[in-house]
Scaffold this active site. Structure first.
Site, PDB file in Angstrom:
ATOM      1  N   ASP A 103       1.618   0.485   7.177  1.00 60.58           N
ATOM      2  CA  ASP A 103       2.579  -0.605   7.359  1.00 60.58           C
ATOM      3  C   ASP A 103       3.410  -0.361   8.611  1.00 60.58           C
ATOM      4  OD1 ASP A 103       4.248   1.354   6.180  1.00 60.58           O
ATOM      5  OD2 ASP A 103       4.350   0.289   4.286  1.00 60.58           O
ATOM      6  N   PHE A 152       5.047  -6.186  -1.679  1.00 63.87           N
ATOM      7  CA  PHE A 152       5.014  -4.806  -2.173  1.00 63.87           C
ATOM      8  C   PHE A 152       3.871  -4.640  -3.156  1.00 63.87           C
ATOM      9  CE2 PHE A 152       6.408  -0.991  -4.398  1.00 63.87           C
ATOM     10  CZ  PHE A 152       6.653  -0.177  -3.302  1.00 63.87           C
ATOM     11  N   ARG A 165       0.258   4.124  -9.874  1.00 67.19           N
ATOM     12  CA  ARG A 165      -0.875   4.660  -9.111  1.00 67.19           C
ATOM     13  C   ARG A 165      -2.191   4.524  -9.876  1.00 67.19           C
ATOM     14  NH1 ARG A 165       1.052   7.650  -4.762  1.00 67.19           N
ATOM     15  NH2 ARG A 165       3.047   8.707  -5.053  1.00 67.19           N
TER      16      ARG A 165
END
Length: 181
Positions: A103, A152, A165
């Site tokens: 990013d 996000f 995760r």
């Protein structure tokens, strides 16, 4: 966890196809080279595990843990800290940094500068996801799995405050989950 996800961007089948495509291209590009895959922990570990199984040329692996976000959704200070350094000697190796998401580019730019001083044969970047709208440094990945908009995302190794995760897909985290920062 599923109730915290606003929408899914990439499901398991789509991720499998992306990883196969990247593995095939990397295998072709690194024929006859001394490939060292470097996973930038913790986010890229799931991607790296799948990617290395799709690479058909000999390779070594190593891990580097770099901290820049903490429990935030962005690197607000630009500070980057090496938490766990590589065990490998990079001299003469063709290093491929494996990252979950590119990013701002600050972290990978810093890592590249540090690793170049160790005299590798080459350094390239493979990222699962690219978020170019967030870039604040001039850095491009050599291998990109997919582009994502400025939202996000979590799952498939990507986290928020060390959670999510283990989701088998990549999805957008609902804003109310992280807006209390």
């Amino acid at each position: 966890m599923k109730e915290d996800i606003e929408k899914v961007y990439y499901g398991k089948e789509e991720l499998d196809a992306v990883v196969k495509r990247l593995g095939s291209q990397i295998s072709e590009d690194y024929k006859g080279k001394n490939l060292l895959l470097v996973s930038i922990l913790k986010g890229s570990v799931v991607f790296m595990a799948d990617l290395m199984r799709e690479i058909t040329v000999p390779c070594e692996i190593d891990f580097m843990c770099v901290s820049s976000y903490g429990n935030s959704t962005e690197n607000k200070t630009g500070a980057v800290k090496i938490v766990k350094d590589l065990d490998s000697n990079l001299q003469g190796k063709d290093v491929l940094l494996v990252e979950d998401i590119l990013d701002s580019g600050r972290t990978l730019s810093y890592v590249c500068k540090v690793l170049k001083t160790r005299k590798p044969e080459s350094i390239k970047i493979c990222t699962l996801l690219d978020k170019p709208e967030r870039r604040v440094v001039d850095l491009k990945a050599d291998y990109v799995g997919a582009k994502v908009p400025d939202e996000f995302v979590v799952g498939y190794g990507l986290d928020y405050a060390e959670k999510y995760r283990n989701l088998p897909y990549i999805g957008v985290l609902k804003e109310e989950i992280y807006s209390e920062e």
